[in-house]
Design a protein around this motif. Sequence first.
Motif, PDB file in Angstrom:
ATOM      1  N   ALA A  60      99.713  37.750 -73.476  1.00  0.00           N
ATOM      2  CA  ALA A  60      99.172  38.539 -72.366  1.00  0.00           C
ATOM      3  C   ALA A  60      98.636  39.883 -72.836  1.00  0.00           C
ATOM      4  O   ALA A  60      97.617  40.364 -72.337  1.00  0.00           O
ATOM      5  CB  ALA A  60     100.245  38.756 -71.298  1.00  0.00           C
ATOM      6  N   VAL A  61      99.311  40.500 -73.814  1.00  0.00           N
ATOM      7  CA  VAL A  61      98.940  41.844 -74.251  1.00  0.00           C
ATOM      8  C   VAL A  61      97.898  41.821 -75.362  1.00  0.00           C
ATOM      9  O   VAL A  61      96.920  42.566 -75.317  1.00  0.00           O
ATOM     10  CB  VAL A  61     100.190  42.632 -74.708  1.00  0.00           C
ATOM     11  CG1 VAL A  61      99.823  43.999 -75.272  1.00  0.00           C
ATOM     12  CG2 VAL A  61     101.164  42.793 -73.536  1.00  0.00           C
ATOM     13  N   LEU A  62      98.097  40.973 -76.360  1.00  0.00           N
ATOM     14  CA  LEU A  62      97.218  40.961 -77.531  1.00  0.00           C
ATOM     15  C   LEU A  62      96.229  39.799 -77.548  1.00  0.00           C
ATOM     16  O   LEU A  62      95.384  39.731 -78.422  1.00  0.00           O
ATOM     17  CB  LEU A  62      98.049  40.945 -78.814  1.00  0.00           C
ATOM     18  CG  LEU A  62      98.826  42.221 -79.082  1.00  0.00           C
ATOM     19  CD1 LEU A  62      99.791  42.037 -80.247  1.00  0.00           C
ATOM     20  CD2 LEU A  62      97.875  43.370 -79.369  1.00  0.00           C
ATOM     21  N   ARG A  91     110.710  40.956 -64.016  1.00  0.00           N
ATOM     22  CA  ARG A  91     111.268  42.262 -64.374  1.00  0.00           C
ATOM     23  C   ARG A  91     110.219  43.297 -64.782  1.00  0.00           C
ATOM     24  O   ARG A  91     110.579  44.433 -65.092  1.00  0.00           O
ATOM     25  CB  ARG A  91     112.278  42.117 -65.499  1.00  0.00           C
ATOM     26  CG  ARG A  91     113.533  41.394 -65.076  1.00  0.00           C
ATOM     27  CD  ARG A  91     114.546  41.383 -66.195  1.00  0.00           C
ATOM     28  NE  ARG A  91     115.773  40.733 -65.777  1.00  0.00           N
ATOM     29  CZ  ARG A  91     116.711  40.337 -66.614  1.00  0.00           C
ATOM     30  NH1 ARG A  91     116.579  40.539 -67.909  1.00  0.00           N
ATOM     31  NH2 ARG A  91     117.798  39.756 -66.155  1.00  0.00           N
ATOM     32  N   ALA A  92     108.947  42.947 -64.750  1.00  0.00           N
ATOM     33  CA  ALA A  92     107.902  43.915 -65.128  1.00  0.00           C
ATOM     34  C   ALA A  92     107.867  45.102 -64.172  1.00  0.00           C
ATOM     35  O   ALA A  92     107.410  46.184 -64.545  1.00  0.00           O
ATOM     36  CB  ALA A  92     106.533  43.238 -65.180  1.00  0.00           C
ATOM     37  N   GLY A  93     108.376  44.935 -62.983  1.00  0.00           N
ATOM     38  CA  GLY A  93     108.415  46.033 -62.020  1.00  0.00           C
ATOM     39  C   GLY A  93     109.534  47.027 -62.269  1.00  0.00           C
ATOM     40  O   GLY A  93     109.582  48.083 -61.635  1.00  0.00           O
ATOM     41  N   GLU A  94     110.436  46.708 -63.177  1.00  0.00           N
ATOM     42  CA  GLU A  94     111.553  47.605 -63.501  1.00  0.00           C
ATOM     43  C   GLU A  94     111.160  48.472 -64.692  1.00  0.00           C
ATOM     44  O   GLU A  94     110.697  47.960 -65.704  1.00  0.00           O
ATOM     45  CB  GLU A  94     112.792  46.793 -63.882  1.00  0.00           C
ATOM     46  CG  GLU A  94     113.287  45.872 -62.790  1.00  0.00           C
ATOM     47  CD  GLU A  94     114.419  44.976 -63.262  1.00  0.00           C
ATOM     48  OE1 GLU A  94     115.053  45.286 -64.296  1.00  0.00           O
ATOM     49  OE2 GLU A  94     114.657  43.956 -62.609  1.00  0.00           O
ATOM     50  N   MET A 131     100.354  46.104 -66.515  1.00  0.00           N
ATOM     51  CA  MET A 131      99.253  45.140 -66.643  1.00  0.00           C
ATOM     52  C   MET A 131      99.394  44.031 -65.602  1.00  0.00           C
ATOM     53  O   MET A 131     100.480  43.458 -65.446  1.00  0.00           O
ATOM     54  CB  MET A 131      99.241  44.522 -68.043  1.00  0.00           C
ATOM     55  CG  MET A 131      98.879  45.476 -69.150  1.00  0.00           C
ATOM     56  SD  MET A 131      99.046  44.706 -70.794  1.00  0.00           S
ATOM     57  CE  MET A 131      97.755  43.465 -70.692  1.00  0.00           C
ATOM     58  N   PRO A 132      98.318  43.705 -64.894  1.00  0.00           N
ATOM     59  CA  PRO A 132      98.407  42.642 -63.888  1.00  0.00           C
ATOM     60  C   PRO A 132      98.910  41.313 -64.449  1.00  0.00           C
ATOM     61  O   PRO A 132      99.714  40.633 -63.799  1.00  0.00           O
ATOM     62  CB  PRO A 132      96.971  42.522 -63.368  1.00  0.00           C
ATOM     63  CG  PRO A 132      96.392  43.889 -63.594  1.00  0.00           C
ATOM     64  CD  PRO A 132      97.008  44.375 -64.869  1.00  0.00           C
ATOM     65  N   ALA A 133      98.486  40.934 -65.643  1.00  0.00           N
ATOM     66  CA  ALA A 133      98.929  39.665 -66.233  1.00  0.00           C
ATOM     67  C   ALA A 133     100.429  39.682 -66.512  1.00  0.00           C
ATOM     68  O   ALA A 133     101.106  38.663 -66.352  1.00  0.00           O
ATOM     69  CB  ALA A 133      98.154  39.378 -67.517  1.00  0.00           C
ATOM     70  N   VAL A 134     100.951  40.816 -66.921  1.00  0.00           N
ATOM     71  CA  VAL A 134     102.381  40.943 -67.203  1.00  0.00           C
ATOM     72  C   VAL A 134     103.164  40.937 -65.891  1.00  0.00           C
ATOM     73  O   VAL A 134     104.174  40.252 -65.750  1.00  0.00           O
ATOM     74  CB  VAL A 134     102.665  42.213 -68.046  1.00  0.00           C
ATOM     75  CG1 VAL A 134     104.155  42.471 -68.183  1.00  0.00           C
ATOM     76  CG2 VAL A 134     102.001  42.089 -69.414  1.00  0.00           C
ATOM     77  N   ARG A 135     102.678  41.669 -64.900  1.00  0.00           N
ATOM     78  CA  ARG A 135     103.363  41.701 -63.590  1.00  0.00           C
ATOM     79  C   ARG A 135     103.375  40.328 -62.922  1.00  0.00           C
ATOM     80  O   ARG A 135     104.353  39.962 -62.272  1.00  0.00           O
ATOM     81  CB  ARG A 135     102.714  42.724 -62.680  1.00  0.00           C
ATOM     82  CG  ARG A 135     103.064  44.137 -63.097  1.00  0.00           C
ATOM     83  CD  ARG A 135     102.830  45.101 -61.937  1.00  0.00           C
ATOM     84  NE  ARG A 135     103.291  46.405 -62.325  1.00  0.00           N
ATOM     85  CZ  ARG A 135     104.387  46.971 -61.837  1.00  0.00           C
ATOM     86  NH1 ARG A 135     105.118  46.358 -60.945  1.00  0.00           N
ATOM     87  NH2 ARG A 135     104.746  48.176 -62.235  1.00  0.00           N
ATOM     88  N   ALA A 136     102.289  39.584 -63.091  1.00  0.00           N
ATOM     89  CA  ALA A 136     102.210  38.259 -62.476  1.00  0.00           C
ATOM     90  C   ALA A 136     103.155  37.262 -63.147  1.00  0.00           C
ATOM     91  O   ALA A 136     103.690  36.369 -62.489  1.00  0.00           O
ATOM     92  CB  ALA A 136     100.775  37.737 -62.547  1.00  0.00           C
TER      93      ALA A 136
END
Length: 166
Positions: free
Chosen positions: A146-148, A71-74, A62-67
Amino acid sequence: MTPRDAGRSRLYEAERMVLQMFERPGVGRTVRIAGTEVTLPVEARFASVDSVSDHVDRVLAMPAVRARFTRAGESVGVRERQGHRSAHYHRTASGTAEIAIPSSSEGRWALRELVVLHELAHHLDDSGGPAHGRGFVDTLIDLVAAVLGPETGFVYRVVFGDSGVM
């Protein structure tokens, strides 16, 4: 040396309150909290460990999580955990990250989105503090928001604040 995880039991108790809100929402999925009426989103329930793994991959993409989270890229592996009492996050010495989720009939309680997001927050928390310390709490709140959605982040923030977690 790992910092002492003194807030763990208080956090778990506060999370149980949030889980109960999601299990028994009012009419139209609304709850009243801190003088505010909030509509709770539908929480995903999973049929299998494979569906949890797919969800974890989607959340990390998710873009919001990556931003927000370095560590979202792992990637994070998901496996079935023996027993039924707890879900678990683990990072090996080589840096591989893994979430273990019970999926037996007694462990189906863990096949729900809020439990999975808790374990994923361990992966995303880079504060270096205790496993359930302030850095983790902030990470968890930001992740569920970010998710919910911001309503869920608000619910967590109020319940955690009222419970002495924050």
